[in-house]
Write a protein that holds these residues in place. Structure first.
Motif, PDB file in Angstrom:
ATOM      1  N   ILE A 225       0.840  -1.194   0.000  1.00 57.04           N
ATOM      2  CA  ILE A 225       0.000   0.000   0.000  1.00 57.04           C
ATOM      3  C   ILE A 225       0.875   1.244   0.000  1.00 57.04           C
ATOM      4  O   ILE A 225       1.744   1.409   0.866  1.00 57.04           O
ATOM      5  CB  ILE A 225      -0.950   0.017   1.211  1.00 57.04           C
ATOM      6  CG1 ILE A 225      -2.017  -1.061   1.037  1.00 57.04           C
ATOM      7  CG2 ILE A 225      -1.601   1.380   1.388  1.00 57.04           C
ATOM      8  CD1 ILE A 225      -3.038  -1.115   2.145  1.00 57.04           C
ATOM      9  N   GLU A 226       0.647   2.083  -0.993  1.00 62.09           N
ATOM     10  CA  GLU A 226       1.328   3.377  -1.066  1.00 62.09           C
ATOM     11  C   GLU A 226       0.365   4.452  -0.582  1.00 62.09           C
ATOM     12  O   GLU A 226      -0.760   4.567  -1.070  1.00 62.09           O
ATOM     13  CB  GLU A 226       1.772   3.680  -2.492  1.00 62.09           C
ATOM     14  CG  GLU A 226       2.439   5.041  -2.635  1.00 62.09           C
ATOM     15  CD  GLU A 226       2.720   5.414  -4.084  1.00 62.09           C
ATOM     16  OE1 GLU A 226       2.707   6.622  -4.391  1.00 62.09           O
ATOM     17  OE2 GLU A 226       2.931   4.499  -4.904  1.00 62.09           O
ATOM     18  N   LEU A 227       0.807   5.242   0.377  1.00 62.42           N
ATOM     19  CA  LEU A 227      -0.027   6.297   0.943  1.00 62.42           C
ATOM     20  C   LEU A 227       0.138   7.607   0.186  1.00 62.42           C
ATOM     21  O   LEU A 227       1.114   7.803  -0.548  1.00 62.42           O
ATOM     22  CB  LEU A 227       0.329   6.515   2.412  1.00 62.42           C
ATOM     23  CG  LEU A 227       0.236   5.295   3.336  1.00 62.42           C
ATOM     24  CD1 LEU A 227       0.645   5.680   4.759  1.00 62.42           C
ATOM     25  CD2 LEU A 227      -1.171   4.714   3.328  1.00 62.42           C
ATOM     26  N   THR A 228      -0.809   8.497   0.377  1.00 62.95           N
ATOM     27  CA  THR A 228      -0.693   9.857  -0.165  1.00 62.95           C
ATOM     28  C   THR A 228       0.272  10.681   0.678  1.00 62.95           C
ATOM     29  O   THR A 228       0.741  11.743   0.241  1.00 62.95           O
ATOM     30  CB  THR A 228      -2.058  10.554  -0.160  1.00 62.95           C
ATOM     31  OG1 THR A 228      -2.559  10.592   1.191  1.00 62.95           O
ATOM     32  CG2 THR A 228      -3.065   9.814  -1.021  1.00 62.95           C
ATOM     33  N   VAL A 229       0.579  10.209   1.866  1.00 64.94           N
ATOM     34  CA  VAL A 229       1.451  10.928   2.799  1.00 64.94           C
ATOM     35  C   VAL A 229       2.844  11.102   2.205  1.00 64.94           C
ATOM     36  O   VAL A 229       3.403  10.169   1.617  1.00 64.94           O
ATOM     37  CB  VAL A 229       1.551  10.161   4.131  1.00 64.94           C
ATOM     38  CG1 VAL A 229       2.594  10.781   5.054  1.00 64.94           C
ATOM     39  CG2 VAL A 229       0.192  10.122   4.810  1.00 64.94           C
ATOM     40  N   VAL A 449      -4.881   6.569   0.986  1.00 65.01           N
ATOM     41  CA  VAL A 449      -4.259   5.486   0.216  1.00 65.01           C
ATOM     42  C   VAL A 449      -4.228   5.891  -1.256  1.00 65.01           C
ATOM     43  O   VAL A 449      -5.280   6.119  -1.869  1.00 65.01           O
ATOM     44  CB  VAL A 449      -5.022   4.159   0.398  1.00 65.01           C
ATOM     45  CG1 VAL A 449      -4.521   3.115  -0.602  1.00 65.01           C
ATOM     46  CG2 VAL A 449      -4.840   3.646   1.825  1.00 65.01           C
ATOM     47  N   GLU A 450      -3.035   5.993  -1.793  1.00 66.05           N
ATOM     48  CA  GLU A 450      -2.864   6.398  -3.194  1.00 66.05           C
ATOM     49  C   GLU A 450      -3.084   5.234  -4.138  1.00 66.05           C
ATOM     50  O   GLU A 450      -3.789   5.336  -5.128  1.00 66.05           O
ATOM     51  CB  GLU A 450      -1.459   6.969  -3.398  1.00 66.05           C
ATOM     52  CG  GLU A 450      -1.218   7.564  -4.780  1.00 66.05           C
ATOM     53  CD  GLU A 450      -2.026   8.823  -5.008  1.00 66.05           C
ATOM     54  OE1 GLU A 450      -2.823   8.839  -5.983  1.00 66.05           O
ATOM     55  OE2 GLU A 450      -1.903   9.788  -4.231  1.00 66.05           O
ATOM     56  N   ARG A 451      -2.448   4.097  -3.817  1.00 68.40           N
ATOM     57  CA  ARG A 451      -2.614   2.919  -4.678  1.00 68.40           C
ATOM     58  C   ARG A 451      -2.295   1.644  -3.901  1.00 68.40           C
ATOM     59  O   ARG A 451      -1.622   1.681  -2.877  1.00 68.40           O
ATOM     60  CB  ARG A 451      -1.745   3.009  -5.928  1.00 68.40           C
ATOM     61  CG  ARG A 451      -0.268   3.152  -5.700  1.00 68.40           C
ATOM     62  CD  ARG A 451       0.491   3.226  -7.033  1.00 68.40           C
ATOM     63  NE  ARG A 451       0.012   4.315  -7.853  1.00 68.40           N
ATOM     64  CZ  ARG A 451       0.471   5.579  -7.774  1.00 68.40           C
ATOM     65  NH1 ARG A 451       1.412   5.870  -6.891  1.00 68.40           N
ATOM     66  NH2 ARG A 451      -0.004   6.506  -8.559  1.00 68.40           N
ATOM     67  N   ILE A 452      -2.806   0.535  -4.426  1.00 66.48           N
ATOM     68  CA  ILE A 452      -2.509  -0.798  -3.900  1.00 66.48           C
ATOM     69  C   ILE A 452      -1.818  -1.583  -4.999  1.00 66.48           C
ATOM     70  O   ILE A 452      -2.312  -1.643  -6.133  1.00 66.48           O
ATOM     71  CB  ILE A 452      -3.799  -1.516  -3.441  1.00 66.48           C
ATOM     72  CG1 ILE A 452      -4.489  -0.712  -2.328  1.00 66.48           C
ATOM     73  CG2 ILE A 452      -3.487  -2.934  -2.969  1.00 66.48           C
ATOM     74  CD1 ILE A 452      -5.817  -1.281  -1.897  1.00 66.48           C
ATOM     75  N   ILE A 453      -0.667  -2.161  -4.669  1.00 64.96           N
ATOM     76  CA  ILE A 453       0.162  -2.859  -5.664  1.00 64.96           C
ATOM     77  C   ILE A 453       0.240  -4.337  -5.300  1.00 64.96           C
ATOM     78  O   ILE A 453       0.552  -4.704  -4.163  1.00 64.96           O
ATOM     79  CB  ILE A 453       1.578  -2.251  -5.728  1.00 64.96           C
ATOM     80  CG1 ILE A 453       1.500  -0.765  -6.078  1.00 64.96           C
ATOM     81  CG2 ILE A 453       2.431  -2.989  -6.740  1.00 64.96           C
ATOM     82  CD1 ILE A 453       1.600   0.162  -4.916  1.00 64.96           C
ATOM     83  N   GLY A 454      -0.042  -5.201  -6.263  1.00 68.69           N
ATOM     84  CA  GLY A 454      -0.012  -6.637  -6.051  1.00 68.69           C
ATOM     85  C   GLY A 454       1.400  -7.185  -5.956  1.00 68.69           C
ATOM     86  O   GLY A 454       2.372  -6.490  -6.259  1.00 68.69           O
ATOM     87  N   PRO A 455       1.548  -8.462  -5.571  1.00 70.32           N
ATOM     88  CA  PRO A 455       2.871  -9.079  -5.400  1.00 70.32           C
ATOM     89  C   PRO A 455       3.722  -9.062  -6.663  1.00 70.32           C
ATOM     90  O   PRO A 455       4.946  -9.055  -6.594  1.00 70.32           O
ATOM     91  CB  PRO A 455       2.536 -10.517  -4.981  1.00 70.32           C
ATOM     92  CG  PRO A 455       1.149 -10.468  -4.449  1.00 70.32           C
ATOM     93  CD  PRO A 455       0.455  -9.384  -5.215  1.00 70.32           C
ATOM     94  N   TYR A 461      -5.327  -1.028  -7.486  1.00 69.18           N
ATOM     95  CA  TYR A 461      -6.249   0.063  -7.168  1.00 69.18           C
ATOM     96  C   TYR A 461      -5.466   1.364  -7.206  1.00 69.18           C
ATOM     97  O   TYR A 461      -4.320   1.430  -6.758  1.00 69.18           O
ATOM     98  CB  TYR A 461      -6.856  -0.134  -5.782  1.00 69.18           C
ATOM     99  CG  TYR A 461      -7.513   1.117  -5.226  1.00 69.18           C
ATOM    100  CD1 TYR A 461      -8.811   1.472  -5.585  1.00 69.18           C
ATOM    101  CD2 TYR A 461      -6.830   1.948  -4.338  1.00 69.18           C
ATOM    102  CE1 TYR A 461      -9.405   2.621  -5.087  1.00 69.18           C
ATOM    103  CE2 TYR A 461      -7.408   3.106  -3.835  1.00 69.18           C
ATOM    104  CZ  TYR A 461      -8.700   3.433  -4.202  1.00 69.18           C
ATOM    105  OH  TYR A 461      -9.273   4.583  -3.720  1.00 69.18           O
ATOM    106  N   GLU A 462      -6.073   2.384  -7.769  1.00 68.45           N
ATOM    107  CA  GLU A 462      -5.469   3.715  -7.763  1.00 68.45           C
ATOM    108  C   GLU A 462      -6.563   4.732  -7.466  1.00 68.45           C
ATOM    109  O   GLU A 462      -7.616   4.743  -8.101  1.00 68.45           O
ATOM    110  CB  GLU A 462      -4.795   4.022  -9.094  1.00 68.45           C
ATOM    111  CG  GLU A 462      -3.999   5.314  -9.071  1.00 68.45           C
ATOM    112  CD  GLU A 462      -2.951   5.370 -10.172  1.00 68.45           C
ATOM    113  OE1 GLU A 462      -2.089   6.265 -10.117  1.00 68.45           O
ATOM    114  OE2 GLU A 462      -2.991   4.510 -11.084  1.00 68.45           O
ATOM    115  N   ALA A 463      -6.315   5.564  -6.466  1.00 75.60           N
ATOM    116  CA  ALA A 463      -7.326   6.527  -6.036  1.00 75.60           C
ATOM    117  C   ALA A 463      -7.493   7.639  -7.056  1.00 75.60           C
ATOM    118  O   ALA A 463      -6.565   7.994  -7.780  1.00 75.60           O
ATOM    119  CB  ALA A 463      -6.938   7.115  -4.686  1.00 75.60           C
ATOM    120  N   SER A 464      -8.683   8.181  -7.109  1.00 75.70           N
ATOM    121  CA  SER A 464      -8.952   9.359  -7.931  1.00 75.70           C
ATOM    122  C   SER A 464      -9.867  10.279  -7.129  1.00 75.70           C
ATOM    123  O   SER A 464     -10.731   9.814  -6.378  1.00 75.70           O
ATOM    124  CB  SER A 464      -9.611   8.964  -9.256  1.00 75.70           C
ATOM    125  OG  SER A 464     -10.807   8.246  -9.020  1.00 75.70           O
TER     126      SER A 464
END
Length: 583
Positions: A225-229, A449-455, A461-464
């Motif tokens: 999980i990549e955050l917007t932070v 949460v900016e995006r979710i990246i698989g293995p 998922y990417e936020a908008s």
């Protein structure tokens, strides 16, 4: 006896002995064959089970939990391998074996046999029950020698938070069952991988022999999980918070930094705080993400929003003159019984609406709200999102409190709300509503949460940004924003001035209500602002609850306590982002 007769007798004796030996061999062969048949066919399953107990081991292969990191790749949550733990599968343990299994586990792991027996019997319908976590190598070797069906090992991992307290309330933590708070809990299912399994044999010396022909299921890691932070921004926001706490000794502080044009949360932190690496020893009160869980009466930072409502409806203009009664006014409302007194800290005569906001007049704001009427005021409160959750992807968000519309009176509720009393909001709600001025009338749904990246590295998922219109852009940007600049230039927020950037903002100093109303219960000192005022990129709220030590001056006004910290956060963030000054 002739030599021929003698030879004949020897030959006959030899043949007899050979016949006896042959019969004996046949008998031995049949006995062995029978025994072999018994071992392999009649009792083969029993001895195979014994052999498997002694040499065959099933192990879970733990799937690494997904990482959590900032938008500038600062790791906030990682997984590391810790060792083995022991579990039982009650479904595989026969009732007549429960006591023996409990004794074996007690003898090898130094656990209470009665407790083990209770766990097995009370969980007969389950496939997995922990017995002991993170055992020693000696315990592993001792148990391996007496393993039987229904007992297994599981490789354990431990969550590690390399930044310790930094962003602790955002990230949260994991307990033995998974994510317990913060992003760890909110996105637990996505972060959790799928464990694998393998079968091994051990030789007489208890060395592992992996049988490549046996089934082996590889673990599948959890999603990252990549955050917007922004890690760098979060770091210096935390430093500013610590400095504020040292100077003013508040009971708590919350700070949020956002992009007002998208709803992205760039930083969020609270004091007191905790270290998620040792969450179990932390006071639960320190683990609360107060930026979304705690509500407070906002005080004067609410005034621009209620005045905006009257401005947008054309009931007043920024130059409309309001009699502020020299600081003392007895309010009466047509059609309602009674009256109430309203006071200003500093008395004023006639002020423009612009001055009502920049000088923070309670009386002026109350008179503007009475022109608006309760129905329209209620509509704007709903539009700004008060009394309902913002929808941020964090755990524990509160709705805040808005007085029931059914029992609303102009004399009580409308006037109180005019200067931010009688209504309770979270810091995030307040900043999000204020952002509608900065961005020209839009309320965005905040997200972290900016995006979710698989293995395998694919973006799952990417936020908008998601928003709704609540104000006319020309009123928000062309009328209210310049008024909020005056707050900084010559009003109550002069300590938030910056050398290179024009700042728009509002101070707030709200009395904390007690069981019997307002009194000597301290104040909430807050400041909300955005910059550059000409083209806002960053917005900040600083909320200090009940400061108790005077760092300077003679009061705990929001302009003293929170405005300087807010200004430094704005300046550092804009500089880090490479934003050009507008002065």
């Amino acid at each position: 006896m002739t030599s021929e007769q003698s030879a004949s007798m020897i030959d006959l004796s030899y043949r007899r002995r050979m016949a006896i030996v042959g019969v004996a061999l046949v008998l031995v062969f049949h006995v062995c064959l029978g025994r072999l048949f018994s071992l392999q066919v009649l009792t083969g399953e029993k001895y195979s089970e014994i052999q498997n107990r002694q040499t065959k081991v099933h192990e879970f292969l733990p799937a690494p939990r997904g990482r959590i990191y900032t938008s500038d790749s600062m790791p906030l949550a990682l997984t590391r391998l810790e060792g083995k733990s022991v579990y039982v599968n009650p479904r595989e343990i026969r009732l007549d074996e429960v006591e023996r299994v409990a004794w074996v586990l007690s003898n090898t792991l130094s656990v209470d046999a009665a407790e083990v027996q209770r766990k097995i019997l009370e969980n007969r319908d389950k496939y997995f029950v922990w017995i002991k976590r993170r055992i020693s190598l000696d315990e592993e070797n001792a148990l391996t020698k007496v393993l039987q069906d229904g007992i297994g090992f599981k490789l354990e991992t431990m969550r590690h938070y390399p930044q310790a307290q930094m962003a602790a309330h955002i990230v949260g933590f994991c307990n033995e069952y998974g994510g317990a708070e913060g992003i760890e809990a909110r996105y637990n299912e996505s972060l959790t991988g799928t464990d694998g399994e393998r079968t091994l044999y051990r030789d007489a010396l208890q060395n592992k022999i992996v049988d490549v022909d046996l089934d082996q299921l590889s673990p599948i890691p959890g999603n990252d999980i990549e955050l917007t932070v922004i890690g760098a921004v979060q770091a210096f926001v935390e430093e500013e918070m610590d400095d504020l706490v040292r100077k003013w000794a508040p009971d708590s502080v919350s700070v949020i930094v956002m992009d007002p044009n998208t709803g992205r949360i760039l930083a969020m932190c609270n004091r007191p705080t905790f270290d998620p690496n040792s969450y179990s020893t932390a006071d639960p009160d320190t683990r609360r993400n107060r930026a979304v869980t705690d509500i407070y009466e906002p005080g004067s930072i609410f005034k621009p929003l209620v005045c905006l409502s009257a401005l947008e409806n054309g009931l007043v203009g920024k130059d409309t003159r309001i009699n502020c009664e020299n600081g003392n006014w007895v309010a009466r409302v047509q059609g309602e019984r009674g009256s109430r007194s309203v006071h200003d800290v500093h008395g004023h005569g006639t002020l423009s609406v612009e001055q009502v906001i920049s000088l923070s007049s309670n009386i002026g704001s109350a008179k503007v709200v009475l022109l608006l009427g309760k129905e329209k005021l209620q509509g704007y409160l709903t539009g700004f999102g008060f009394g309902r959750r913002t929808g941020v992807d964090l755990m524990g968000e509160q709705r805040g409190i808005v007085p029931p519309f059914e029992t609303w009176s102009e004399l009580q509720e409308s006037i109180s709300v005019a200067f931010g009393h009688g209504i309770s909001v979270t810091p995030l709600q307040m900043l999000n509503a204020f952002n509608s001025v900065a961005n020209g009338g839009r309320i965005y749904r905040p997200f972290i949460v900016e995006r979710i990246i698989g293995p395998e590295g694919a973006t799952l998922y990417e936020a908008s940004p998601v928003y709704r219109e609540v104000l006319k852009p020309e009123v928000a940007r062309e009328v209210m924003s310049p008024i909020l600049e005056k707050v900084i230039e010559s009003g109550t927020g002069t300590r938030a001035k910056l050398e290179s950037f024009r700042v728009a903002g509002k101070t707030g100093t709200a009395d904390i209500p007690g069981p019997r109303g307002y009194g000597n219960h301290g104040v909430v000192s807050s400041f909300v602002a955005y910059a550059p005022a000409s083209n806002p990129v960053v917005s900040v709220i600083v909320m200090a609850n009940h400061p108790t030590r005077l760092a300077f001056g003679t009061s705990f006004y929001g302009g003293n306590v929170s405005a300087p910290a807010c200004a430094r956060i704005l300046n550092k963030t804009l500089t880090f982002l490479g934003v050009s000054g507008d002065k």
